[in-house]
Design a protein around this motif. Structure first.
Motif, mmCIF file in Angstrom:
data_model
loop_
_atom_site.group_PDB
_atom_site.id
_atom_site.type_symbol
_atom_site.label_atom_id
_atom_site.label_comp_id
_atom_site.label_asym_id
_atom_site.label_seq_id
_atom_site.Cartn_x
_atom_site.Cartn_y
_atom_site.Cartn_z
ATOM 1 N N PHE A 54 0.848 -1.191 0.000
ATOM 2 C CA PHE A 54 0.000 0.000 0.000
ATOM 3 C C PHE A 54 0.881 1.238 0.000
ATOM 4 N N GLN A 55 0.536 2.183 -0.851
ATOM 5 C CA GLN A 55 1.238 3.455 -0.875
ATOM 6 C C GLN A 55 0.266 4.516 -0.372
ATOM 7 N N LEU A 56 0.580 5.133 0.751
ATOM 8 C CA LEU A 56 -0.282 6.177 1.309
ATOM 9 C C LEU A 56 0.391 7.527 1.088
ATOM 10 N N THR A 57 -0.323 8.456 0.488
ATOM 11 C CA THR A 57 0.180 9.823 0.391
ATOM 12 C C THR A 57 -0.379 10.601 1.570
ATOM 13 N N LEU A 58 0.532 11.174 2.384
ATOM 14 C CA LEU A 58 0.108 11.877 3.601
ATOM 15 C C LEU A 58 0.115 13.380 3.363
ATOM 16 N N ARG A 59 -0.757 14.077 4.059
ATOM 17 C CA ARG A 59 -0.786 15.535 3.976
ATOM 18 C C ARG A 59 0.562 16.111 4.401
ATOM 19 N N GLY A 60 0.979 17.147 3.703
ATOM 20 C CA GLY A 60 2.332 17.682 3.872
ATOM 21 C C GLY A 60 2.665 18.204 5.249
#
Lengths: 81, 81
Positions: free
Chosen positions: A42-48
């Motif tokens: 799983f690739q999760l993009t997190l808020r900056g």
């Protein structure tokens, strides 16, 4: 920031998908492979604006509570800045 | 020697599984996640006597020919001594 979560079956759990792939590889003369285990990624993009320890805590909770079945699976993860 | 192969959908391909997980996370108040993409993870155990460049070549061929659908997926891999 990105998080990479790797979920695999526990060592003691039979992996028929991996065995099927291994069988196929043997029939295709890939003789250098001793074992195949299949898992999920799983690739999760997190808020900056999240700081690193927050991100780590949140990803760990998500991996444990949502992405993994703790009875038969285990996970590792990696945070990428 | 172990090889880790990560297969993901190409950037341009819709990922409904990832979207479903993202939706579930939002409903569970995990607000720090912007996007989820799901992929596959393969762990190959290689025979010990193989040298590193052989291993690399063989794993790359297996990933390209067997583990990945090149129309919609792409892969990365990592060899661990």
């Amino acid at each position: 920031m990105k998080a990479h979560v790797y979920v695999t079956l526990k060592r003691t759990v039979l992996d028929p998908q991996g065995q099927t792939i291994h069988g196929a590889l043997k029939r295709m003369q890939y003789t250098g492979v001793e074992e195949v285990r299949q898992g999920k990624y799983f690739q999760l993009t997190l808020r900056g604006m999240m700081d690193a320890s927050d991100a780590r805590a949140q990803v760990e909770r998500i991996a444990r509570d949502v992405l993994t079945n703790p009875v038969i699976e285990e996970f590792t993860y990696r945070i990428e800045e």
